[in-house]
Design an enzyme around this catalytic site. Structure first.
Site, PDB file in Angstrom:
ATOM      1  N   ARG A 168      -3.449   3.043  17.144  1.00 36.88           N
ATOM      2  CA  ARG A 168      -3.483   2.082  15.889  1.00 36.88           C
ATOM      3  C   ARG A 168      -5.034   1.749  15.739  1.00 36.88           C
ATOM      4  O   ARG A 168      -5.325   0.525  15.382  1.00 36.88           O
ATOM      5  CB  ARG A 168      -2.773   0.877  16.075  1.00 36.88           C
ATOM      6  CG  ARG A 168      -1.045   1.196  16.234  1.00 36.88           C
ATOM      7  CD  ARG A 168      -0.607   1.532  14.938  1.00 36.88           C
ATOM      8  NE  ARG A 168       0.550   1.863  14.881  1.00 36.88           N
ATOM      9  CZ  ARG A 168       1.494   2.995  15.258  1.00 36.88           C
ATOM     10  NH1 ARG A 168       0.860   4.062  15.521  1.00 36.88           N
ATOM     11  NH2 ARG A 168       2.724   2.823  15.238  1.00 36.88           N
ATOM     12  N   SER A 236       5.312  -3.366  11.608  1.00 32.71           N
ATOM     13  CA  SER A 236       5.008  -3.972  13.210  1.00 32.71           C
ATOM     14  C   SER A 236       4.169  -5.027  13.075  1.00 32.71           C
ATOM     15  O   SER A 236       3.104  -4.697  12.353  1.00 32.71           O
ATOM     16  CB  SER A 236       4.672  -2.989  14.075  1.00 32.71           C
ATOM     17  OG  SER A 236       5.775  -2.028  14.052  1.00 32.71           O
ATOM     18  N   GLU A 328      -1.568  -6.703  14.161  1.00 29.65           N
ATOM     19  CA  GLU A 328      -1.936  -5.349  13.457  1.00 29.65           C
ATOM     20  C   GLU A 328      -2.330  -5.613  12.231  1.00 29.65           C
ATOM     21  O   GLU A 328      -3.328  -5.244  11.926  1.00 29.65           O
ATOM     22  CB  GLU A 328      -0.560  -4.534  13.582  1.00 29.65           C
ATOM     23  CG  GLU A 328      -0.822  -3.237  12.849  1.00 29.65           C
ATOM     24  CD  GLU A 328       0.502  -2.297  13.058  1.00 29.65           C
ATOM     25  OE1 GLU A 328       0.756  -1.851  14.079  1.00 29.65           O
ATOM     26  OE2 GLU A 328       0.711  -1.836  12.056  1.00 29.65           O
TER      27      GLU A 328
HETATM   28  C1  LIG Z   1       7.760  -1.882   6.026  1.00 27.53           C
HETATM   29  C2  LIG Z   1       6.478  -1.275   6.544  1.00 27.53           C
HETATM   30  C3  LIG Z   1       6.558  -0.384   7.717  1.00 27.53           C
HETATM   31  C4  LIG Z   1       5.293   0.345   8.340  1.00 27.53           C
HETATM   32  N1  LIG Z   1       5.531   1.189   9.449  1.00 27.53           N
HETATM   33  C5  LIG Z   1       4.428   1.900   9.898  1.00 27.53           C
HETATM   34  C6  LIG Z   1       4.531   2.758  10.826  1.00 27.53           C
HETATM   35  O1  LIG Z   1       5.562   3.386  11.006  1.00 27.53           O
HETATM   36  N2  LIG Z   1       3.347   3.296  11.403  1.00 27.53           N
HETATM   37  C7  LIG Z   1       2.117   2.388  11.052  1.00 27.53           C
HETATM   38  O2  LIG Z   1       1.074   3.235  11.520  1.00 27.53           O
HETATM   39  N3  LIG Z   1       2.011   1.557  10.263  1.00 27.53           N
HETATM   40  C8  LIG Z   1       3.232   1.207   9.510  1.00 27.53           C
HETATM   41  N4  LIG Z   1       3.030   0.156   8.684  1.00 27.53           N
HETATM   42  C9  LIG Z   1       1.753  -0.523   8.238  1.00 27.53           C
HETATM   43  C10 LIG Z   1       1.143   0.300   7.164  1.00 27.53           C
HETATM   44  O3  LIG Z   1       2.044   0.803   6.113  1.00 27.53           O
HETATM   45  C11 LIG Z   1      -0.178   1.228   7.341  1.00 27.53           C
HETATM   46  O4  LIG Z   1      -0.902   0.493   8.126  1.00 27.53           O
HETATM   47  C12 LIG Z   1      -0.724   1.579   6.144  1.00 27.53           C
HETATM   48  O5  LIG Z   1      -1.660   2.624   6.639  1.00 27.53           O
HETATM   49  C13 LIG Z   1      -1.306   0.727   5.542  1.00 27.53           C
HETATM   50  O6  LIG Z   1      -1.935   0.997   4.165  1.00 27.53           O
HETATM   51  P1  LIG Z   1      -2.426   0.178   2.698  1.00 27.53           P
HETATM   52  O7  LIG Z   1      -2.904   1.151   1.697  1.00 27.53           O
HETATM   53  O8  LIG Z   1      -1.077  -0.692   2.487  1.00 27.53           O
HETATM   54  O9  LIG Z   1      -3.596  -0.675   3.475  1.00 27.53           O
HETATM   55  P2  LIG Z   1      -3.805  -2.399   3.220  1.00 27.53           P
HETATM   56  O10 LIG Z   1      -2.747  -3.042   3.762  1.00 27.53           O
HETATM   57  O11 LIG Z   1      -4.133  -2.494   1.824  1.00 27.53           O
HETATM   58  O12 LIG Z   1      -5.137  -2.392   4.124  1.00 27.53           O
HETATM   59  C14 LIG Z   1      -5.215  -2.197   5.568  1.00 27.53           C
HETATM   60  C15 LIG Z   1      -6.579  -2.291   6.070  1.00 27.53           C
HETATM   61  O13 LIG Z   1      -7.175  -1.153   5.619  1.00 27.53           O
HETATM   62  C16 LIG Z   1      -8.463  -1.079   4.776  1.00 27.53           C
HETATM   63  N5  LIG Z   1      -8.539  -0.273   3.635  1.00 27.53           N
HETATM   64  C17 LIG Z   1      -7.470   0.105   3.042  1.00 27.53           C
HETATM   65  N6  LIG Z   1      -7.812   0.951   2.201  1.00 27.53           N
HETATM   66  C18 LIG Z   1      -9.075   1.314   2.371  1.00 27.53           C
HETATM   67  C19 LIG Z   1      -9.900   2.391   2.212  1.00 27.53           C
HETATM   68  N7  LIG Z   1     -10.026   3.320   1.186  1.00 27.53           N
HETATM   69  N8  LIG Z   1     -11.086   2.401   2.637  1.00 27.53           N
HETATM   70  C20 LIG Z   1     -11.534   1.720   3.805  1.00 27.53           C
HETATM   71  N9  LIG Z   1     -10.621   0.830   4.206  1.00 27.53           N
HETATM   72  C21 LIG Z   1      -9.338   0.685   3.581  1.00 27.53           C
HETATM   73  C22 LIG Z   1      -8.291  -2.625   4.455  1.00 27.53           C
HETATM   74  O14 LIG Z   1      -9.306  -3.403   4.046  1.00 27.53           O
HETATM   75  C23 LIG Z   1      -7.259  -3.398   5.605  1.00 27.53           C
HETATM   76  O15 LIG Z   1      -8.355  -3.671   6.669  1.00 27.53           O
HETATM   77  C24 LIG Z   1       4.170  -0.289   8.101  1.00 27.53           C
HETATM   78  C25 LIG Z   1       4.155  -1.341   7.026  1.00 27.53           C
HETATM   79  C26 LIG Z   1       5.548  -1.831   6.456  1.00 27.53           C
HETATM   80  C27 LIG Z   1       5.301  -2.944   5.420  1.00 27.53           C
END
Ligand SMILES: Cc1cc2nc3c(=O)[nH]c(=O)nc-3n(C[C@H](O)[C@H](O)[C@H](O)COP(=O)(O)OP(=O)(O)OC[C@H]3O[C@@H](n4cnc5c(N)ncnc54)[C@H](O)[C@@H]3O)c2cc1C
Length: 332
Positions: A168, A236, A328
């Site tokens: 992570r 998580s 996280e």
């Molecule tokens: C129901 C649920 C289940 C999940 N299950 C998992 C799982 O099984 N495994 C897991 O690893 N995660 C899981 N997650 C967490 C999440 O899905 C991941 O971390 C995902 O990659 C976040 O993507 P996002 O586009 O929503 O990021 P955001 O929430 O929009 O951003 C997260 C971080 O990434 C940065 N960021 C976003 N886009 C960029 C970019 N293009 N360039 C630079 N920085 C950027 C943001 O600034 C922020 O710091 C889960 C979340 C939910 C809601």
């Protein structure tokens, strides 16, 4: 602004985070191309404000009022770009929806991402925390990525070593705000072998096909995780802590996963449940009754409610087991 991108003041992010928190940024814009990134970086610098990138908002905890500029990542596109020894190269732009991208790859018969099916969010965020599920992490399929360096104002590339992926974690978390990931290239293994070691996948036959594995992963996820569209959450909320072997020995019960460096990974969910916190509620924020690792918004929770609840959980686990839980979701 580049290609007519609008920078909007008092930008509403309520529909752009899976916790469903009410949140407004001082300024925000939807970025659909590299020119837009350059323009928004320039805008933030000229206003002397921090820039925050948000993809699907599924791993962030948003304040009610965000001082600064938010760039909502919406650069789209995905293609097979070629083959190399050992696999097919696929490239996707940062604003592509990760679950759609995985399904697109699987439906073309390419294996390798199926264990990561259904993880909400965008392609561009996937390397940031090296997403992982069911025995696979992004790093296992990673080839390279392109990013915009907000400090040097140039486009640059990152290989696997540069990203310093860990559980992570990646280099991008160490310098928040510096790089905006623009696209990600993955290598999907040929020949493909299913990875079925994880509980729930282990009942599938060894000669199972990639579509069946993806469908089973999606079914398992539906059974385990609350739907964020119904009950706001960010998956998580805490990392599984990796502790010294002596610390793990002092804790009676619970799963433990020995690491290559001699330390032991513990289950954060087990520790929280053992503190009797599963299902607890503090106002509108709560610990999910089915899964102790998930904090939820029961309807009208705010950033402060979730922040307070998370601190309560961290303090209880520290007091009972002496273990620090690391959050996280990123606070913005
Ligand atoms: C129901 C649920 C289940 C999940 N299950 C998992 C799982 O099984 N495994 C897991 O690893 N995660 C899981 N997650 C967490 C999440 O899905 C991941 O971390 C995902 O990659 C976040 O993507 P996002 O586009 O929503 O990021 P955001 O929430 O929009 O951003 C997260 C971080 O990434 C940065 N960021 C976003 N886009 C960029 C970019 N293009 N360039 C630079 N920085 C950027 C943001 O600034 C922020 O710091 C889960 C979340 C939910 C809601």
């Amino acid at each position: 602004m580049g290609r007519g991108m609008d920078v909007i003041s008092n930008f509403d992010l309520t529909d752009h985070n899976t916790f469903g928190l009410g949140s407004r940024a001082q300024y925000g814009a939807v970025v659909a191309g590299t020119e837009d990134i350059e323009a928004i970086v320039e805008f933030a610098a000229s206003e002397r404000l921090p820039l925050h990138v948000i993809g699907g908002g599924s791993n962030v905890l948003l304040r009610e009022r965000i001082e600064g500029v938010v760039a909502l990542m919406a650069i789209k596109g995905r293609h097979v770009i070629g083959r190399q020894d050992g696999g097919v190269l696929v490239k996707a732009e940062a604003g592509e929806d990760w679950p759609d991208f995985v399904e697109w790859a699987v439906r073309q018969g390419f294996g390798g991402l199926e264990n990561l099916a259904g993880i909400p969010g965008t392609v561009g965020a996937a390397p940031v925390q090296n997403i992982g599920a069911y025995g696979v992490e992004l790093k296992d399929r990673f080839q390279c990525l392109t990013a915009y360096d907000c400090l040097e104002r140039t486009v640059c590339s990152f290989g696997p070593e540069d990203c310093r992926f860990a559980y992570r974690h990646s280099a991008f978390k160490e310098v928040p705000g510096r790089y905006v990931i623009l696209d990600v290239t993955l290598v999907l293994p040929e020949p493909w072998q299913p990875i079925l070691g994880y509980k729930g996948l282990d009942s599938l036959p060894a000669d199972t096909d990639v579509l069946t594995v993806m469908e089973r992963v999606l079914e398992l996820r539906r059974g385990k995780l609350p739907d964020w569209r119904v009950l706001g959450n960010a998956g998580s909320f805490f990392h599984n802590p990796i502790v010294a072997a002596e610390v793990a020995e002092g804790i009676a019960g619970g799963p433990r996963y020995p690491q290559a460096d001699g330390r032991v990974k513990l289950s954060a969910a087990w520790l929280i449940e053992a503190c009797g916190l599963k299902g607890m509620r503090q106002g509108e924020a709560g610990v999910h009754e089915g899964h102790a690792l998930i904090l939820v918004n029961h309807g009208k929770a705010t950033y402060s409610d979730l922040d307070r609840l998370a601190s309560t959980v961290q303090a209880a686990v520290k007091e009972r087991f002496g273990v620090d839980l690391v959050r996280e979701p990123i606070a913005v």
